[in-house]
Design an enzyme around this catalytic site. Structure first.
Site, mmCIF file in Angstrom:
data_model
loop_
_atom_site.group_PDB
_atom_site.id
_atom_site.type_symbol
_atom_site.label_atom_id
_atom_site.label_comp_id
_atom_site.label_asym_id
_atom_site.label_seq_id
_atom_site.Cartn_x
_atom_site.Cartn_y
_atom_site.Cartn_z
ATOM 1 N N ASP A 162 16.564 43.821 -69.083
ATOM 2 C CA ASP A 162 16.522 44.947 -68.157
ATOM 3 C C ASP A 162 15.105 45.403 -67.806
ATOM 4 O OD1 ASP A 162 18.416 47.303 -67.005
ATOM 5 O OD2 ASP A 162 16.550 48.157 -67.751
ATOM 6 N N ALA A 169 19.084 48.136 -64.443
ATOM 7 C CA ALA A 169 19.136 46.793 -63.860
ATOM 8 C C ALA A 169 20.360 46.039 -64.368
ATOM 9 C CB ALA A 169 17.852 46.034 -64.187
ATOM 10 N N ASP A 170 20.613 46.129 -65.668
ATOM 11 C CA ASP A 170 21.802 45.511 -66.245
ATOM 12 C C ASP A 170 23.069 46.067 -65.601
ATOM 13 O OD1 ASP A 170 21.230 43.593 -68.333
ATOM 14 O OD2 ASP A 170 20.337 45.212 -69.470
ATOM 15 N N GLN A 171 23.144 47.387 -65.510
ATOM 16 C CA GLN A 171 24.393 48.015 -65.098
ATOM 17 C C GLN A 171 24.669 47.844 -63.601
ATOM 18 O OE1 GLN A 171 25.251 51.842 -67.173
ATOM 19 N NE2 GLN A 171 23.313 51.431 -68.212
ATOM 20 N N SER A 224 26.343 44.654 -63.437
ATOM 21 C CA SER A 224 27.744 44.762 -63.865
ATOM 22 C C SER A 224 28.655 45.097 -62.695
ATOM 23 C CB SER A 224 27.882 45.851 -64.938
ATOM 24 O OG SER A 224 27.035 45.624 -66.033
#
Length: 410
Positions: free
Chosen positions: A142, A170-172, A175
């Site tokens: 991230d 960034a990760d989410q 998702s």
């Protein structure tokens, strides 16, 4: 019954971006079969403890992103693993994975392998920078993506160190792109009977959420410059920003400057034109903060909102969990975990009148459901036991009574 209760997902994801995506599907009723390595499980089970804390030995990282899943522990490098998983794939709807590019193919578990036994399967690969390209092999974490994607250049104050976001955004964002891509493919399959291969990456996910900023940069050939005042958005004029009060902080968004000047008691601001609000935004920010710092947050919120202006408090997370509006929206819930005990979590964040999402399972322990899952795919106890003894399949050694998750408000 959840809207996705007819969907069965093989989840090869780990860490955050993939697990959050499959958790969202599980919240809506999908049967999520989480594939983990025997013994060790998802890397998030073993990373340094969140805030140097564990919950009765369990990782808050893992507990946060893996509810509503069943765990099947499989040694993916064992020769038998491929045949077990491809046999399961005959009745699987979706595969999601977020290994580095090429890993699944080297294991003999790429899209072509799954589509060979089930042409209708939907296979989603998620990565940091895409499956191919000059930096595709880089680690996709991230913080690294916040920097590469430009997020970090937009935060903090001019001349100072860029400020990372306090959450793994960034990760989410990735998702959510996984979920909407998979759901689009599910609808396509409902209409045509055809599955497909999906590529999602963190880089494009971050770029997609900088649409207005990148449009400006690409169309006008001009980059953004962070203001010295730390105004909330480098592309916005004064008074947009964060301001210190006598006992905390407030945010002031886009507002008619005449009305704001009146509430603040700053008549000199009343005649500021659009150009001045842009070119003098650091000076204006300082001028406004000289006023806001003289009274507590609650007084300013009452005065600003009372005048129809856009303003809000800056809450700590401790404040947020007690926020009356969040409680009204049933934003928090809890589930009972056999080891961690009562785990308080953010609830399903959307309301569906006919098919509401719900928390029905706690985050699983490694291999907790291995026997149950394999029996469900028609394998006998004798065959399963042989796989366990050979180390192909892992199971939970400790026997703990099954727990039923609770959706009671925390």
């Amino acid at each position: 019954m959840g809207a996705l209760s007819h969907i069965k997902v093989l989840d090869f994801t780990h860490l955050l971006a993939g697990p959050l995506a499959t958790q969202m599907m599980g919240d809506m009723g999908a049967d999520i079969i989480k594939i983990e390595r025997p013994g060790e499980g998802d890397l998030y089970r073993r990373l340094p403890p969140f805030l140097n804390t564990r919950i009765n030995g369990e990782s808050p990282h893992f507990l946060a992103w893996n509810r509503n899943k069943r765990s099947l522990a499989v040694d993916l490098k064992a020769p038998e693993a491929r045949s077990i998983l491809l046999d399961m794939a005959k009745t699987i709807d979706v595969v999601v994975e977020n290994f580095r590019p090429g890993v699944m193919e080297r294991l003999g578990l790429g899209y072509d392998d799954f589509a060979g036994v089930n042409p209708g399967i939907i296979f989603c690969s998620s990565s940091g920078y895409g499956e191919t390209g000059p930096i595709a092999d880089r680690p996709g974490q991230d913080l690294l993506l916040q920097g590469v994607s430009g997020f970090l250049s937009m935060t903090g104050t001019k001349g100072e160190r860029p400020t990372p976001l306090g959450i793994s955004l960034a990760d989410q964002l990735c998702s959510y792109h996984i979920v909407y891509a998979v759901l689009a493919a599910v609808i396509h399959r409902m209409n045509t009977g055809r599955g497909q291969y999906i590529e999602v990456d963190m880089l494009r996910s971050c770029l997609a959420h900088q649409g207005q900023e990148l449009l400006y940069t690409m169309t006008l050939g001009a980059d953004f410059e962070r203001p010295a005042s730390g105004i909330g958005h480098p592309g916005m004029p004064a008074p947009f920003g964060v301001y210190k009060t006598a006992d905390g902080w407030i945010t002031i968004s886009m507002n008619p400057i005449v009305r704001l000047a009146d509430v603040l008691g700053l008549p000199e601001l009343a005649h500021s034109d659009d150009n001045t609000l842009w070119t003098d935004r650091d000076r204006i920010h300082a001028l406004i903060e000289e006023r806001t710092i003289a009274a507590p947050t609650a007084e300013w919120i009452k005065a600003l909102l009372g005048a129809g202006l856009w303003a809000g408090e800056v809450n700590s997370l401790g404040d947020v969990v007690e926020l009356p509006q969040a409680r009204h929206l049933n934003a928090f819930s809890s589930y009972e975990h056999p080891v961690a005990g009562t785990v308080h979590v953010v609830n399903v964040p959307v309301t569906l009148s006919e098919t509401p999402g719900e928390i029905t399972r706690p985050a699983p322990r490694v291999g907790e459901h291995s026997r149950e899952i394999l029996r469900g795919f028609g394998h006998s106890d004798e065959v399963i036991q042989a796989w366990i003894e050979a180390g192909v399949i892992g199971e939970l050694e400790e026997t703990v009574p099954a727990q039923t998750a609770s959706c009671a408000q925390a």
